[in-house]
Write an enzyme that holds these catalytic residues in place. Sequence first.
Site, PDB file in Angstrom:
ATOM      1  N   ARG A 275      -4.895  -9.950  -2.705  1.00 38.54           N
ATOM      2  CA  ARG A 275      -3.634  -9.327  -4.135  1.00 38.54           C
ATOM      3  C   ARG A 275      -2.979  -8.285  -4.180  1.00 38.54           C
ATOM      4  O   ARG A 275      -2.729  -7.892  -5.167  1.00 38.54           O
ATOM      5  CB  ARG A 275      -4.369  -9.381  -5.322  1.00 38.54           C
ATOM      6  CG  ARG A 275      -5.396 -10.919  -5.796  1.00 38.54           C
ATOM      7  CD  ARG A 275      -4.070 -12.037  -6.239  1.00 38.54           C
ATOM      8  NE  ARG A 275      -5.626 -12.980  -6.372  1.00 38.54           N
ATOM      9  CZ  ARG A 275      -6.402 -14.113  -5.480  1.00 38.54           C
ATOM     10  NH1 ARG A 275      -5.912 -13.893  -4.838  1.00 38.54           N
ATOM     11  NH2 ARG A 275      -6.610 -15.032  -5.955  1.00 38.54           N
TER      12      ARG A 275
ATOM     13  N   SER B 215      -6.575 -15.233 -13.560  1.00 43.17           N
ATOM     14  CA  SER B 215      -7.880 -13.969 -14.083  1.00 43.17           C
ATOM     15  C   SER B 215      -7.290 -12.472 -14.536  1.00 43.17           C
ATOM     16  O   SER B 215      -6.300 -12.180 -13.780  1.00 43.17           O
ATOM     17  CB  SER B 215      -8.435 -14.212 -12.288  1.00 43.17           C
ATOM     18  OG  SER B 215      -8.303 -14.898 -12.034  1.00 43.17           O
TER      19      SER B 215
ATOM     20  N   GLU C 298      -5.290  -7.245 -13.071  1.00 44.05           N
ATOM     21  CA  GLU C 298      -4.789  -8.102 -11.896  1.00 44.05           C
ATOM     22  C   GLU C 298      -3.012  -8.158 -12.494  1.00 44.05           C
ATOM     23  O   GLU C 298      -2.286  -7.893 -11.633  1.00 44.05           O
ATOM     24  CB  GLU C 298      -5.517  -9.127 -11.592  1.00 44.05           C
ATOM     25  CG  GLU C 298      -4.080 -10.114 -10.346  1.00 44.05           C
ATOM     26  CD  GLU C 298      -5.510 -11.323 -10.240  1.00 44.05           C
ATOM     27  OE1 GLU C 298      -6.167 -11.895  -9.706  1.00 44.05           O
ATOM     28  OE2 GLU C 298      -4.300 -12.533 -10.153  1.00 44.05           O
TER      29      GLU C 298
HETATM   30  C1  FAD Z   1      -3.673 -19.933 -15.435  1.00 46.01           C
HETATM   31  C2  FAD Z   1      -3.449 -19.735 -14.694  1.00 46.01           C
HETATM   32  C3  FAD Z   1      -3.967 -19.591 -13.391  1.00 46.01           C
HETATM   33  C4  FAD Z   1      -3.504 -18.521 -12.145  1.00 46.01           C
HETATM   34  N1  FAD Z   1      -4.388 -18.558 -10.458  1.00 46.01           N
HETATM   35  C5  FAD Z   1      -4.122 -18.242  -9.997  1.00 46.01           C
HETATM   36  C6  FAD Z   1      -4.893 -18.173  -8.268  1.00 46.01           C
HETATM   37  O1  FAD Z   1      -5.541 -19.071  -8.561  1.00 46.01           O
HETATM   38  N2  FAD Z   1      -4.463 -17.363  -7.737  1.00 46.01           N
HETATM   39  C7  FAD Z   1      -3.355 -16.375  -7.518  1.00 46.01           C
HETATM   40  O2  FAD Z   1      -2.908 -15.726  -6.623  1.00 46.01           O
HETATM   41  N3  FAD Z   1      -2.621 -15.915  -8.675  1.00 46.01           N
HETATM   42  C8  FAD Z   1      -2.828 -17.247  -9.992  1.00 46.01           C
HETATM   43  N4  FAD Z   1      -2.064 -16.653 -10.812  1.00 46.01           N
HETATM   44  C9  FAD Z   1      -1.543 -15.349 -11.307  1.00 46.01           C
HETATM   45  C10 FAD Z   1      -0.165 -16.057 -11.462  1.00 46.01           C
HETATM   46  O3  FAD Z   1      -0.269 -17.156 -11.376  1.00 46.01           O
HETATM   47  C11 FAD Z   1       0.867 -15.296  -9.794  1.00 46.01           C
HETATM   48  O4  FAD Z   1       0.285 -14.618  -9.164  1.00 46.01           O
HETATM   49  C12 FAD Z   1       2.055 -16.240  -9.814  1.00 46.01           C
HETATM   50  O5  FAD Z   1       2.369 -16.488  -8.526  1.00 46.01           O
HETATM   51  C13 FAD Z   1       3.237 -15.262 -10.758  1.00 46.01           C
HETATM   52  O6  FAD Z   1       4.403 -16.536 -10.437  1.00 46.01           O
HETATM   53  P1  FAD Z   1       5.457 -15.844 -11.839  1.00 46.01           P
HETATM   54  O7  FAD Z   1       6.441 -16.318 -11.117  1.00 46.01           O
HETATM   55  O8  FAD Z   1       5.078 -16.156 -12.533  1.00 46.01           O
HETATM   56  O9  FAD Z   1       5.974 -14.126 -11.556  1.00 46.01           O
HETATM   57  P2  FAD Z   1       5.705 -13.309 -12.951  1.00 46.01           P
HETATM   58  O10 FAD Z   1       4.703 -12.989 -13.586  1.00 46.01           O
HETATM   59  O11 FAD Z   1       7.042 -13.895 -13.157  1.00 46.01           O
HETATM   60  O12 FAD Z   1       6.404 -11.941 -11.919  1.00 46.01           O
HETATM   61  C14 FAD Z   1       5.210 -10.843 -11.545  1.00 46.01           C
HETATM   62  C15 FAD Z   1       5.591 -10.092 -10.910  1.00 46.01           C
HETATM   63  O13 FAD Z   1       6.302 -10.222  -9.329  1.00 46.01           O
HETATM   64  C16 FAD Z   1       8.022 -10.046  -9.747  1.00 46.01           C
HETATM   65  N5  FAD Z   1       8.353 -11.069  -9.498  1.00 46.01           N
HETATM   66  C17 FAD Z   1       9.065 -12.255  -9.370  1.00 46.01           C
HETATM   67  N6  FAD Z   1      10.470 -12.616  -9.054  1.00 46.01           N
HETATM   68  C18 FAD Z   1      10.505 -11.701  -8.267  1.00 46.01           C
HETATM   69  C19 FAD Z   1      11.202 -11.752  -6.985  1.00 46.01           C
HETATM   70  N7  FAD Z   1      11.331 -12.639  -6.963  1.00 46.01           N
HETATM   71  N8  FAD Z   1      11.612 -10.938  -6.488  1.00 46.01           N
HETATM   72  C20 FAD Z   1      10.790  -9.827  -6.802  1.00 46.01           C
HETATM   73  N9  FAD Z   1       9.249  -9.659  -7.620  1.00 46.01           N
HETATM   74  C21 FAD Z   1       9.797 -10.783  -8.599  1.00 46.01           C
HETATM   75  C22 FAD Z   1       7.492  -9.392 -11.195  1.00 46.01           C
HETATM   76  O14 FAD Z   1       8.582  -8.728 -11.404  1.00 46.01           O
HETATM   77  C23 FAD Z   1       6.164  -9.128 -11.525  1.00 46.01           C
HETATM   78  O15 FAD Z   1       6.321  -8.080 -10.711  1.00 46.01           O
HETATM   79  C24 FAD Z   1      -2.875 -17.259 -11.943  1.00 46.01           C
HETATM   80  C25 FAD Z   1      -1.999 -17.553 -12.903  1.00 46.01           C
HETATM   81  C26 FAD Z   1      -2.182 -18.303 -14.540  1.00 46.01           C
HETATM   82  C27 FAD Z   1      -1.339 -17.943 -16.173  1.00 46.01           C
END
Ligand code: FAD
Length: 336
Positions: free
Chosen positions: A164, A234, A330
């Site tokens: 992570r 998580s 996380e």
């Molecule tokens: C129901 C649920 C289940 C999940 N299961 C998992 C799992 O199994 N495994 C896991 O690893 N994660 C999991 N996650 C966490 C999440 O889905 C991941 O971390 C995902 O990659 C976040 O993507 P996002 O586009 O929503 O990012 P955001 O939440 O919008 O951003 C996350 C971070 O990335 C940065 N960011 C976003 N886009 C960019 C970009 N293009 N360039 C640079 N920085 C950027 C943001 O500034 C922020 O710091 C889960 C979340 C939920 C709600």
Amino acid sequence: MTTLQQSVDLTRSNTLRLPCHVDWYAAPQTLSGLQAVMHEAANRRWPVTLLGGGSNVLLPPQLHGIAIRPSFQHWWLESCGNDVVAYVGAGVNWHSLVMRLAERGLWGLENLALIPGNCGAAPIQNIGAYGVELKDVLLGVQVVGLKSGNLRWMDRVSCQFGYRDSIFKHQLADKVVITQLALRLSRQPAPRLHYGDLASRVPASPNPLAVANAVCTIRQEKLPDPQQLANAGSFFKNPLVSNAQAARLLQTYPDMPHFPQPEGLTKLAAGWLIDQCGLKGGREGAFGVHERQALVIVHFGGGDRRELLQFAGRIIQVVLDRFNIELEPEPRLIQA
Ligand SMILES: Cc1cc2nc3c(=O)[nH]c(=O)nc-3n(C[C@H](O)[C@H](O)[C@H](O)COP(=O)(O)OP(=O)(O)OC[C@H]3O[C@@H](n4cnc5c(N)ncnc54)[C@H](O)[C@@H]3O)c2cc1C
């Protein structure tokens, strides 16, 4: 040209549904659009927050400056012997990419089905599930410097991936925008079914789609759908402790799940620790610990980030008092 929108409500743009307004917002769909927005933000001295699907962020009620959501939707495949390289824009939804590649019979991403969010955010915390992490398939990322506007490729090694974790949470935190991923996929059968009960959920010689569908079914059984009940997956990372500390705990709790790691460390299950403290299903005001998965904090509505952090802080304290282990959240805390 990318439109700049003033005073935008981001409450429905984060899966925890934390109330948040941002001064300015833009969703550029091209690289030149992104560079123009970055230039404008620099000229006006706006702080920049990058957003994807909002599934791993803790947003403040008022976010100053501009939120930029890179929304490039392009992707294409290039053959490379038995392998295929997928080039994918930052704004592509991760789960739909996984399913489209699995439908084409390409191996690599199937265990990562149903993880919310966009491709651009996947490298930030090296997303992982069911025994696979992004780093296992990622060849590299294309990034643009937030200040310089310069474009460059970074290979997997320079991303410094960990559990992570990546360089994008440390030296490059808030310094680059990830614009594109390059992912290596295989046409050769390569199922990875060792995690949990995945093997028992798929046919004898599964294809990537069967594995992806099985992962979706398991996840739907265990995790609340953010569309139905707000959450960020998580909420705590699984803690890494020394082998000696794990051994001491195992004397008292012989059934404790534990996973040996390199460098004399053992990974413990944060959900198990929280569950042992009797917190599963507990609720205080607007927030609660999910009744089926103690690792997930859910938002019933009406709360904000301050209350959420207080609630999480109490969980951290109870676990610390009982196990002498400090849990770490996380999702990323976004600065106001
Ligand atoms: C129901 C649920 C289940 C999940 N299961 C998992 C799992 O199994 N495994 C896991 O690893 N994660 C999991 N996650 C966490 C999440 O889905 C991941 O971390 C995902 O990659 C976040 O993507 P996002 O586009 O929503 O990012 P955001 O939440 O919008 O951003 C996350 C971070 O990335 C940065 N960011 C976003 N886009 C960019 C970009 N293009 N360039 C640079 N920085 C950027 C943001 O500034 C922020 O710091 C889960 C979340 C939920 C709600």
